[in-house]
Design a protein around this motif. Structure first.
Motif, PDB file in Angstrom:
ATOM      1  N   THR A 153      31.466  38.297  36.291  1.00 45.44           N
ATOM      2  CA  THR A 153      32.409  39.240  35.705  1.00 45.44           C
ATOM      3  C   THR A 153      32.431  38.968  34.208  1.00 45.44           C
ATOM      4  O   THR A 153      31.875  37.985  33.730  1.00 45.44           O
ATOM      5  N   SER A 154      33.070  39.844  33.491  1.00 43.46           N
ATOM      6  CA  SER A 154      33.226  39.665  32.058  1.00 43.46           C
ATOM      7  C   SER A 154      34.577  40.235  31.662  1.00 43.46           C
ATOM      8  O   SER A 154      35.308  40.761  32.506  1.00 43.46           O
ATOM      9  N   LYS A 155      34.879  40.150  30.392  1.00 44.16           N
ATOM     10  CA  LYS A 155      36.149  40.706  29.903  1.00 44.16           C
ATOM     11  C   LYS A 155      36.241  42.201  30.235  1.00 44.16           C
ATOM     12  O   LYS A 155      37.301  42.693  30.605  1.00 44.16           O
ATOM     13  N   GLU A 156      35.112  42.892  30.111  1.00 47.18           N
ATOM     14  CA  GLU A 156      35.087  44.340  30.324  1.00 47.18           C
ATOM     15  C   GLU A 156      34.821  44.737  31.779  1.00 47.18           C
ATOM     16  O   GLU A 156      35.073  45.858  32.174  1.00 47.18           O
ATOM     17  N   VAL A 157      34.258  43.822  32.570  1.00 49.06           N
ATOM     18  CA  VAL A 157      33.878  44.114  33.953  1.00 49.06           C
ATOM     19  C   VAL A 157      34.590  43.109  34.856  1.00 49.06           C
ATOM     20  O   VAL A 157      34.137  41.989  35.023  1.00 49.06           O
ATOM     21  N   SER A 158      35.699  43.535  35.443  1.00 44.91           N
ATOM     22  CA  SER A 158      36.543  42.584  36.180  1.00 44.91           C
ATOM     23  C   SER A 158      36.156  42.405  37.645  1.00 44.91           C
ATOM     24  O   SER A 158      36.518  41.408  38.254  1.00 44.91           O
ATOM     25  N   ASN A 159      35.438  43.379  38.217  1.00 42.82           N
ATOM     26  CA  ASN A 159      35.004  43.250  39.607  1.00 42.82           C
ATOM     27  C   ASN A 159      33.516  42.931  39.646  1.00 42.82           C
ATOM     28  O   ASN A 159      32.711  43.631  39.043  1.00 42.82           O
ATOM     29  N   SER A 160      33.163  41.909  40.386  1.00 43.65           N
ATOM     30  CA  SER A 160      31.749  41.572  40.540  1.00 43.65           C
ATOM     31  C   SER A 160      31.098  42.531  41.536  1.00 43.65           C
ATOM     32  O   SER A 160      31.780  43.153  42.357  1.00 43.65           O
ATOM     33  N   ALA A 161      29.780  42.616  41.462  1.00 47.17           N
ATOM     34  CA  ALA A 161      29.038  43.438  42.423  1.00 47.17           C
ATOM     35  C   ALA A 161      29.226  42.908  43.840  1.00 47.17           C
ATOM     36  O   ALA A 161      29.343  43.684  44.788  1.00 47.17           O
TER      37      ALA A 161
END
Length: 148
Positions: A33-41
């Motif tokens: 995850t990242s600051k901009e992408v909170s849900n993992s695949a």
């Protein structure tokens, strides 16, 4: 009948989900995850499995599946092979369940929650297909953005 179209769409997108999960160069990147992408695949994949196992499997197919929605977003590092096996099970459940529905079943009233607007089963199944496609797109974007 709409069920045959939905079966084709669900199978297409669930098989694409398997492809996306398998395209990750490094299996651990499924859980980034990242600051901009909170849900993992990985968590989105588990969410799709839980969603379809619940609404198509348990509710329409009487599979007995019991959803643990919080785990769909909190589990980490589930092996890719386990997730792929679960998606394959969902494909079978979707195909078997939707094949058993009649036109009358599709027109029945369906309500997810008390006091919520009602809809037909047909409408809800189309919604589930769109929900799958939405998260599949997120997984594709996640892979192209964070799988380096």
């Amino acid at each position: 009948m709409l069920t045959q179209t939905l079966i084709k769409l669900f199978k297409r997108d669930l098989n694409k989900l398997i492809t996306e999960v398998n395209l990750y160069k490094d299996e651990s990147n499924l859980w980034l995850t990242s600051k901009e992408v909170s849900n993992s695949a990985g968590n989105l994949c588990l969410h799709i499995i839980g969603n379809l196992s619940t609404f198509i499997g348990a509710e329409f197919g009487n599979t007995g599946y019991i959803r643990q929605r919080d785990l769909e977003f909190s589990l980490k590092d589930v092996p890719r092979t386990d997730m792929v096996a679960q998606v394959k099970e969902v494909i079978t459940i979707v195909e078997n369940t939707l094949s058993s529905l009649t036109e009358d079943d599709l027109q029945k009233e369906y309500s997810r929650r008390v006091f919520e607007d009602t809809m037909t089963t047909e409408y809800f199944l189309v919604h589930l297909s769109m929900h799958l496609a939405y998260h599949l797109g997120q997984i594709n974007y996640h892979r192209r953005l964070l799988d380096f």
